[in-house]
Write an enzyme that holds these catalytic residues in place. Structure first.
Site, PDB file in Angstrom:
ATOM      1  CG  ASN A   1      -1.905  -1.169   1.172  1.00 25.98           C
ATOM      2  OD1 ASN A   1      -2.098  -1.772   0.113  1.00 25.98           O
ATOM      3  ND2 ASN A   1      -2.469  -1.516   2.311  1.00 25.98           N
TER       4      ASN A   1
ATOM      5  CG  HIS B   1       3.878  -1.657  -4.709  1.00 24.99           C
ATOM      6  ND1 HIS B   1       2.706  -2.379  -4.760  1.00 24.99           N
ATOM      7  CD2 HIS B   1       4.855  -2.512  -5.104  1.00 24.99           C
ATOM      8  CE1 HIS B   1       2.966  -3.611  -5.166  1.00 24.99           C
ATOM      9  NE2 HIS B   1       4.268  -3.728  -5.377  1.00 24.99           N
TER      10      HIS B   1
ATOM     11  CB  THR C   1      -2.563  -8.752  -0.645  1.00 24.76           C
ATOM     12  OG1 THR C   1      -1.985  -8.788  -1.961  1.00 24.76           O
ATOM     13  CG2 THR C   1      -1.987  -9.878   0.188  1.00 24.76           C
TER      14      THR C   1
ATOM     15  CG  ASN D   1      -8.570 -11.769   0.977  1.00 23.70           C
ATOM     16  OD1 ASN D   1      -9.660 -11.430   0.537  1.00 23.70           O
ATOM     17  ND2 ASN D   1      -7.440 -11.458   0.394  1.00 23.70           N
TER      18      ASN D   1
ATOM     19  CD  GLU E   1     -12.554 -12.617  -3.306  1.00 23.49           C
ATOM     20  OE1 GLU E   1     -13.783 -12.685  -3.442  1.00 23.49           O
ATOM     21  OE2 GLU E   1     -11.801 -12.026  -4.096  1.00 23.49           O
TER      22      GLU E   1
ATOM     23  CB  ALA F   1      -8.754  -7.168   7.526  1.00 18.30           C
TER      24      ALA F   1
END
Ligand code: BV8
Length: 242
Positions: A101, A118, A187, A212, A214, A230
């Protein structure tokens, strides 16, 4: 919510914890994620706003995209999931938070040892001098912004097909190889090289615990996946584990 005793004891006994987070941990802060329903890439074409080619073609368009990010991030704040990770760090001797993030919510929530794979939406980089500085103006005073040396400034974030910051990548792999527990939060595990980290941790004998909404490509490696938001699941599990 079912919380297996084995998960609690692994969290309690872990000596070296590495955490990998993605956009999903900031979803309950009100930030949209990149993929899935209503995701950022449903609205914007990454090739138009998040690649070196896009920057070369139309830096203003890239800046307008990032200006939206900066505005949204400034208007929202970290959520209980971010604060819980800061609590876990405080109670651990060896803790590394690796994030994809760029919203700085982990640091804003009190996390100290944060590796930004990133980049960071509040940093800008001078194209000529390569110097990086913090710019938290919302909106930016001018778009695109310019350095005092006269050169244009770019967002200090990693676009597609750009290399990740070498030191960040090296430190992330080091923490991944050395950890005995990796917690993976929010993620989709589709962006490389970040997506390699959970499998590397697993291959080195670490336990994986996933948070998560899924299943993801690493759910089969996890000793347990908590499916849910979360901002709710992580605090609940930590409350029982600490
Ligand atoms: C590079 C900045 C090399 C944008 C981003 C190997 C194999 C295949 C492809 C590649 C490869 N190596 C490199 C590539 C190419 C590429 C890549 O991975 N492509 C993909 C599409 C296959 N990688 C790169 O380009 C990287 N660079 O490798 O360069 C190189 C080396 C030397 C010299 C030259 C080049 C750069 C990657 C970084 C790109 N930048 N963003 C900007 O801000 O401008 S990527 C973008 O995706 C964000 O950074 C984001 O963090 C990242 C990952 O996404 P997620 O964080 O996972 O978010 P997502 O929306 O996908 O998922 C959210 C998840 O949360 C979901 O699972 C959802 O279920 C869950 N969730 C949602 N709500 C909640 C929740 N979970 C819990 N609670 C909730 N409430």
């Amino acid at each position: 919510m079912e919380i297996p005793q084995e998960v609690l004891s692994v969290m309690k006994k872990a000596k070296k914890i590495a955490v990998l987070t993605g956009a999903g941990i900031s979803a309950e802060s009100g930030l949209i994620t990149f993929r899935g329903k209503d995701g950022i890439w449903e609205k914007f074409d990454p090739d138009e706003v998040a690649t070196p080619g896009a920057w070369k073609k139309d830096p203003l368009k890239v800046w307008e995209f990032h200006e939206e990010f900066r505005k949204a991030i400034a208007e929202h704040e970290p959520n209980p999931a971010h604060f819980t990770l800061a609590e876990i760090e405080k109670s651990s001797d060896d803790f590394t938070l690796i994030t994809q993030n760029i919203d700085q919510y982990h640091q804003d929530a009190g996390s100290k040892n944060v590796i930004e794979l990133h980049g960071n939406v509040w940093r800008v980089k001078c194209l000529k001098e390569g110097t990086v500085s913090v710019n938290k103006d919302v909106p930016m005073k001018q778009l695109p912004p310019y350095c005092s040396c006269g050169s244009m400034l770019r967002p200090d974030v990693v676009w597609f097909n750009e290399p990740l910051p070498p030191a960040a990548l090296e430190n992330a792999f080091k923490a991944t190889y050395e950890c005995d527990l990796m917690i993976v939060v929010g993620t989709s595990i589709v962006i490389y090289p970040a997506a390699m980290l959970p499998s590397f941790a697993y291959e080195h004998g670490a336990k994986i615990i996933e948070f998560n909404l899924e299943p993801t490509p690493i759910s089969h490696l996890a000793m347990f996946s908590f499916f849910g938001k979360a901002g709710e699941t992580l605090p609940e599990v930590w409350e029982k584990a600490r």
